[in-house]
Design a protein around this motif. Structure first.
Motif, PDB file in Angstrom:
ATOM      1  N   ASN A 117       0.823  -1.093  -0.005  1.00 49.82           N
ATOM      2  CA  ASN A 117       0.013   0.024   0.161  1.00 49.82           C
ATOM      3  C   ASN A 117       0.931   1.287  -0.078  1.00 49.82           C
ATOM      4  OD1 ASN A 117      -2.144  -1.715   0.239  1.00 49.82           O
ATOM      5  ND2 ASN A 117      -2.894  -0.953   2.140  1.00 49.82           N
ATOM      6  N   TYR A 118       1.911   1.097   0.546  1.00 52.56           N
ATOM      7  CA  TYR A 118       2.537   2.469   0.903  1.00 52.56           C
ATOM      8  C   TYR A 118       3.958   2.331  -0.005  1.00 52.56           C
ATOM      9  CZ  TYR A 118       5.657   6.146   2.829  1.00 52.56           C
ATOM     10  OH  TYR A 118       6.437   7.342   2.880  1.00 52.56           O
ATOM     11  N   PHE A 119       4.757   1.521   0.153  1.00 58.16           N
ATOM     12  CA  PHE A 119       6.257   1.606  -0.389  1.00 58.16           C
ATOM     13  C   PHE A 119       6.132   1.465  -1.852  1.00 58.16           C
ATOM     14  CE2 PHE A 119       7.808   0.790   3.665  1.00 58.16           C
ATOM     15  CZ  PHE A 119       8.472   1.776   3.978  1.00 58.16           C
ATOM     16  N   GLY A 120       5.273   0.413  -2.484  1.00 59.43           N
ATOM     17  CA  GLY A 120       5.070   0.016  -4.005  1.00 59.43           C
ATOM     18  C   GLY A 120       4.436   1.506  -4.640  1.00 59.43           C
ATOM     19  N   THR A 121       3.578   1.840  -3.772  1.00 61.19           N
ATOM     20  CA  THR A 121       2.929   3.438  -4.375  1.00 61.19           C
ATOM     21  C   THR A 121       3.896   4.465  -4.410  1.00 61.19           C
ATOM     22  OG1 THR A 121       0.635   3.050  -3.608  1.00 61.19           O
ATOM     23  CG2 THR A 121       1.221   5.191  -3.923  1.00 61.19           C
ATOM     24  N   ILE A 122       5.051   4.481  -3.372  1.00 54.37           N
ATOM     25  CA  ILE A 122       5.748   5.787  -3.495  1.00 54.37           C
ATOM     26  C   ILE A 122       6.936   5.506  -4.504  1.00 54.37           C
ATOM     27  CG2 ILE A 122       5.013   6.449  -1.259  1.00 54.37           C
ATOM     28  CD1 ILE A 122       7.870   5.753  -0.275  1.00 54.37           C
ATOM     29  N   ILE A 123       7.303   4.220  -4.745  1.00 52.85           N
ATOM     30  CA  ILE A 123       8.193   3.872  -5.531  1.00 52.85           C
ATOM     31  C   ILE A 123       7.865   4.312  -7.021  1.00 52.85           C
ATOM     32  CG2 ILE A 123       9.635   1.964  -6.761  1.00 52.85           C
ATOM     33  CD1 ILE A 123       9.651   0.554  -4.011  1.00 52.85           C
ATOM     34  N   LEU A 124       6.522   4.167  -7.357  1.00 51.81           N
ATOM     35  CA  LEU A 124       6.228   4.302  -8.800  1.00 51.81           C
ATOM     36  C   LEU A 124       5.966   6.016  -8.677  1.00 51.81           C
ATOM     37  CD1 LEU A 124       3.013   1.794  -9.272  1.00 51.81           C
ATOM     38  CD2 LEU A 124       5.175   2.110 -10.345  1.00 51.81           C
ATOM     39  N   THR A 125       5.634   6.826  -7.603  1.00 47.63           N
ATOM     40  CA  THR A 125       5.778   7.928  -7.370  1.00 47.63           C
ATOM     41  C   THR A 125       7.196   8.721  -7.877  1.00 47.63           C
ATOM     42  OG1 THR A 125       3.675   8.024  -6.129  1.00 47.63           O
ATOM     43  CG2 THR A 125       5.045  10.037  -6.222  1.00 47.63           C
ATOM     44  N   LYS A 126       7.999   8.115  -7.174  1.00 46.53           N
ATOM     45  CA  LYS A 126       9.395   8.569  -7.501  1.00 46.53           C
ATOM     46  C   LYS A 126       9.937   8.410  -8.872  1.00 46.53           C
ATOM     47  CE  LYS A 126      10.955   7.596  -2.793  1.00 46.53           C
ATOM     48  NZ  LYS A 126      11.735   8.914  -2.488  1.00 46.53           N
ATOM     49  N   ALA A 127       9.440   7.315  -9.425  1.00 45.96           N
ATOM     50  CA  ALA A 127       9.817   6.945 -10.822  1.00 45.96           C
ATOM     51  C   ALA A 127       9.112   7.983 -11.806  1.00 45.96           C
ATOM     52  CB  ALA A 127       9.627   5.669 -11.215  1.00 45.96           C
ATOM     53  N   LEU A 128       7.900   8.589 -11.494  1.00 48.00           N
ATOM     54  CA  LEU A 128       7.127   9.260 -12.426  1.00 48.00           C
ATOM     55  C   LEU A 128       7.401  10.608 -12.150  1.00 48.00           C
ATOM     56  CD1 LEU A 128       5.279   8.916 -14.791  1.00 48.00           C
ATOM     57  CD2 LEU A 128       3.404   8.807 -13.005  1.00 48.00           C
ATOM     58  N   LEU A 129       8.008  11.295 -11.129  1.00 53.50           N
ATOM     59  CA  LEU A 129       8.091  12.341 -10.937  1.00 53.50           C
ATOM     60  C   LEU A 129       8.855  13.276 -11.526  1.00 53.50           C
ATOM     61  CD1 LEU A 129       8.003  12.825  -6.858  1.00 53.50           C
ATOM     62  CD2 LEU A 129       6.734  14.269  -8.280  1.00 53.50           C
ATOM     63  N   SER A 130       9.980  12.710 -12.156  1.00 55.96           N
ATOM     64  CA  SER A 130      10.683  13.469 -13.173  1.00 55.96           C
ATOM     65  C   SER A 130      10.039  13.573 -14.443  1.00 55.96           C
ATOM     66  CB  SER A 130      12.186  12.756 -13.308  1.00 55.96           C
ATOM     67  OG  SER A 130      11.764  11.205 -14.015  1.00 55.96           O
ATOM     68  N   HIS A 131       9.181  12.688 -14.769  1.00 58.63           N
ATOM     69  CA  HIS A 131       8.654  12.756 -15.849  1.00 58.63           C
ATOM     70  C   HIS A 131       7.686  13.984 -16.100  1.00 58.63           C
ATOM     71  CE1 HIS A 131       6.143  11.941 -19.661  1.00 58.63           C
ATOM     72  NE2 HIS A 131       5.145  11.537 -18.866  1.00 58.63           N
ATOM     73  N   PHE A 132       6.929  14.156 -14.756  1.00 55.61           N
ATOM     74  CA  PHE A 132       5.835  15.231 -14.696  1.00 55.61           C
ATOM     75  C   PHE A 132       6.853  16.674 -14.373  1.00 55.61           C
ATOM     76  CE2 PHE A 132       2.326  12.699 -12.304  1.00 55.61           C
ATOM     77  CZ  PHE A 132       1.891  12.016 -13.521  1.00 55.61           C
ATOM     78  N   LYS A 133       7.597  16.439 -13.727  1.00 52.53           N
ATOM     79  CA  LYS A 133       8.444  17.885 -13.554  1.00 52.53           C
ATOM     80  C   LYS A 133       8.869  18.255 -15.002  1.00 52.53           C
ATOM     81  CE  LYS A 133      12.479  19.596 -10.954  1.00 52.53           C
ATOM     82  NZ  LYS A 133      11.792  20.649 -10.281  1.00 52.53           N
ATOM     83  N   GLU A 134       9.442  17.458 -15.875  1.00 49.41           N
ATOM     84  CA  GLU A 134       9.989  17.802 -17.201  1.00 49.41           C
ATOM     85  C   GLU A 134       8.924  18.353 -18.153  1.00 49.41           C
ATOM     86  OE1 GLU A 134      11.817  15.539 -20.944  1.00 49.41           O
ATOM     87  OE2 GLU A 134      12.262  14.941 -19.059  1.00 49.41           O
ATOM     88  N   ARG A 135       7.663  17.887 -17.912  1.00 46.67           N
ATOM     89  CA  ARG A 135       6.544  18.319 -18.805  1.00 46.67           C
ATOM     90  C   ARG A 135       5.884  19.495 -17.940  1.00 46.67           C
ATOM     91  NH1 ARG A 135       2.212  14.847 -19.571  1.00 46.67           N
ATOM     92  NH2 ARG A 135       1.972  15.737 -21.711  1.00 46.67           N
ATOM     93  N   LYS A 136       6.248  19.654 -16.760  1.00 47.26           N
ATOM     94  CA  LYS A 136       5.395  20.982 -16.188  1.00 47.26           C
ATOM     95  C   LYS A 136       3.870  20.527 -16.007  1.00 47.26           C
ATOM     96  CE  LYS A 136       8.686  23.636 -15.087  1.00 47.26           C
ATOM     97  NZ  LYS A 136       9.157  23.841 -13.484  1.00 47.26           N
ATOM     98  N   SER A 137       3.714  19.294 -15.836  1.00 48.41           N
ATOM     99  CA  SER A 137       2.237  18.966 -15.803  1.00 48.41           C
ATOM    100  C   SER A 137       2.189  17.471 -15.137  1.00 48.41           C
ATOM    101  CB  SER A 137       1.536  19.056 -17.136  1.00 48.41           C
ATOM    102  OG  SER A 137       0.210  18.555 -17.249  1.00 48.41           O
TER     103      SER A 137
ATOM    104  N   SER B 222      -1.110   2.387   6.998  1.00 46.09           N
ATOM    105  CA  SER B 222      -0.590   2.405   5.401  1.00 46.09           C
ATOM    106  C   SER B 222      -1.134   3.520   4.635  1.00 46.09           C
ATOM    107  CB  SER B 222      -0.648   1.297   4.969  1.00 46.09           C
ATOM    108  OG  SER B 222      -2.179   0.911   4.372  1.00 46.09           O
ATOM    109  N   LYS B 223      -2.732   3.927   4.691  1.00 42.64           N
ATOM    110  CA  LYS B 223      -3.301   4.974   4.373  1.00 42.64           C
ATOM    111  C   LYS B 223      -3.149   6.173   5.006  1.00 42.64           C
ATOM    112  CE  LYS B 223      -5.297   2.184   1.402  1.00 42.64           C
ATOM    113  NZ  LYS B 223      -4.959   2.062  -0.085  1.00 42.64           N
ATOM    114  N   HIS B 224      -2.794   6.269   6.356  1.00 40.93           N
ATOM    115  CA  HIS B 224      -2.493   7.449   6.928  1.00 40.93           C
ATOM    116  C   HIS B 224      -1.016   8.121   6.222  1.00 40.93           C
ATOM    117  CE1 HIS B 224      -5.820   7.038   9.987  1.00 40.93           C
ATOM    118  NE2 HIS B 224      -5.210   8.007  10.469  1.00 40.93           N
TER     119      HIS B 224
END
Length: 261
Positions: free
Chosen positions: A110-130, A154-156
């Protein structure tokens, strides 16, 4: 004109499947993910535009595989506009009767799997500014209740993490919507783990009588389109959030007497 793209984890059933169909109907391209490839194929076939749906099987517990899965998700349509973190597992067991390995598994998925995907995607979002992270939490992401100790934890944790992400990446035009469902008629309780890690294999009465996944998906779509920071979905159980916020002592007494399972 390119379609906007949403990537949905936990897309093989329940809220994830219903939301995929709703976003397809609204003209989105969809990346469908879960552990169950056969069920994902079925969801794809039921979407309004299956030709604009891609299937990407993944397991949130397999942390090392998730960064490369993110690269694959982006490659399908060239970009991701919305990441809908919906995959996860629930729990039905008392805290003192839950093996620590089960507590760890719930947090890993619930937590670590979710934030690993988030970290992996953040640079894509930041680069696109969206970009937009939508995250399925729960009412127990705001309040705790019996038989859900580690699930609630896990949800908290997701609320704390994504509130920080929202603040850190506001200037990058990255939005965060925390989605807090109450009782939705899905198999979440059937698949919930018990104290020894085995599935409960039975439907909660409250779940069986809850809001349909389709109606929930309508509210999720509206909340994401409106870039809402937090949305509460359900029936009268949503009042628990306000009781906890404004009269916590009274809420605690109600919860102590409630037969929640």
């Amino acid at each position: 004109m390119k379609k906007p793209v949403i990537w949905i984890t936990g897309a093989s059933s329940g809220i994830g499947a219903a939301t995929a169909k709703k976003f397809s109907k609204e003209g989105y391209a969809i990346v469908l993910s879960s552990r169950k490839e056969k069920e994902l194929e079925k969801v794809k076939s039921e979407c309004q535009y299956p030709e604009d749906c891609a299937i990407l099987p993944l397991d949130l517990a397999e942390a090392d595989s998730l960064p490369s899965k993110t690269e694959q998700a982006i490659q399908f349509f060239g970009h991701i506009d919305v990441m809908f973190h919906n995959g996860g597992i629930s729990q039905r067991s008392l805290a003192m009767e839950t093996e620590i390995e089960v507590d760890r598994k719930i947090m890993e998925v619930n937590y670590f799997g979710t934030i690993i995907l988030t970290k992996a995607l953040l640079s894509h979002f930041k680069e696109r500014k969206s970009g937009h992270f939508a995250v399925t939490s729960s009412l127990v992401g705001i309040i705790g209740s019996p038989y859900r100790s580690s699930y609630a934890a896990s949800k908290h944790a997701l609320h704390g993490y994504f509130d920080s992400v929202r603040a850190e990446h506001f200037a990058d035009n990255v939005a965060v919507t925390m989605i807090c469902p109450g009782f939705i008629k899905t198999n979440v309780s059937v698949n919930a783990v018990t104290g020894d890690g085995k599935p409960l294999n039975q439907m909660d009465d409250a779940q069986a009588n809850g809001m349909s996944a389709e109606k929930c998906a309508e509210k999720i779509f509206k909340g994401i389109k409106g870039r809402k920071e937090e949305i509460y979905i359900g029936g009268k159980e949503v009042m628990a959030i306000y009781l906890k916020r404004f009269v916590p002592g009274i809420f605690s007494k109600i919860l102590q007497k409630a037969k929640v399972r």
